[in-house]
Design a protein around this motif. Sequence first.
Motif, mmCIF file in Angstrom:
data_model
loop_
_atom_site.group_PDB
_atom_site.id
_atom_site.type_symbol
_atom_site.label_atom_id
_atom_site.label_comp_id
_atom_site.label_asym_id
_atom_site.label_seq_id
_atom_site.Cartn_x
_atom_site.Cartn_y
_atom_site.Cartn_z
ATOM 1 N N CYS A 297 -0.518 2.740 -9.366
ATOM 2 C CA CYS A 297 -1.513 2.121 -8.264
ATOM 3 C C CYS A 297 -2.821 1.534 -8.818
ATOM 4 C CB CYS A 297 -1.611 2.935 -7.161
ATOM 5 S SG CYS A 297 -0.079 3.179 -6.117
ATOM 6 N N PRO B 94 -3.665 -0.118 -3.002
ATOM 7 C CA PRO B 94 -4.205 1.313 -2.373
ATOM 8 C C PRO B 94 -3.345 2.392 -2.343
ATOM 9 C CG PRO B 94 -4.272 -0.919 -1.002
ATOM 10 C CD PRO B 94 -3.688 -1.287 -2.169
ATOM 11 N N LEU C 179 -3.381 5.231 5.860
ATOM 12 C CA LEU C 179 -2.901 3.838 5.399
ATOM 13 C C LEU C 179 -2.891 2.892 6.519
ATOM 14 C CD1 LEU C 179 0.021 2.837 3.192
ATOM 15 C CD2 LEU C 179 -0.010 1.919 5.296
ATOM 16 N N GLU D 287 -5.026 -0.167 6.696
ATOM 17 C CA GLU D 287 -4.330 -1.478 6.016
ATOM 18 C C GLU D 287 -4.118 -2.391 7.278
ATOM 19 O OE1 GLU D 287 -4.176 -2.681 2.748
ATOM 20 O OE2 GLU D 287 -5.111 -0.672 2.145
ATOM 21 N N ALA E 125 0.928 -1.196 -0.160
ATOM 22 C CA ALA E 125 -0.135 -0.045 0.088
ATOM 23 C C ALA E 125 0.972 1.148 0.242
ATOM 24 C CB ALA E 125 -0.974 0.009 1.375
#
Length: 146
Positions: A126, A132, A140, A144, A109
Amino acid sequence: MHHPHESISCDTTGIRKIFLAGTIDMGSSVDWQQNVIEYFKNKGGRWLLFNPRQEHWNGSKAGEMDYQVNWELSHLEEADFIIMNILGTSKSPISLLELGLFAHSKKIAVVCNSTFYRYDNVRITCKRYGIPLYKTLDELLYNEIK
């Protein structure tokens, strides 16, 4: 926490391994990795963070560049998840290389500020590979890290 030139002194079975990729700028950028370390200290759980930032980096030392690059590639491969944080004021050519290498991995990510000079390249990559993309590191981590 695991840095280059350190050995892992614990059993890593059942530990989620996370690589902290992104802007370092030869040690001259803000130490954003320290904020991530604090986040994980407060989160609890079993984590092993691979942090490529060295406090006393000496790229002119014989063999050090080879060691560092190979350490990073090995630990990027070993990681269960890669947090990539690209700061808006940086050039981050190695981060861009690593993004390309691991775009297909489904374990990355990215945080990238729209002021980054290659933001559109990051955004498009991306989107194409389903990675992501976040505006902030906090975003993030919240979305995540479970």
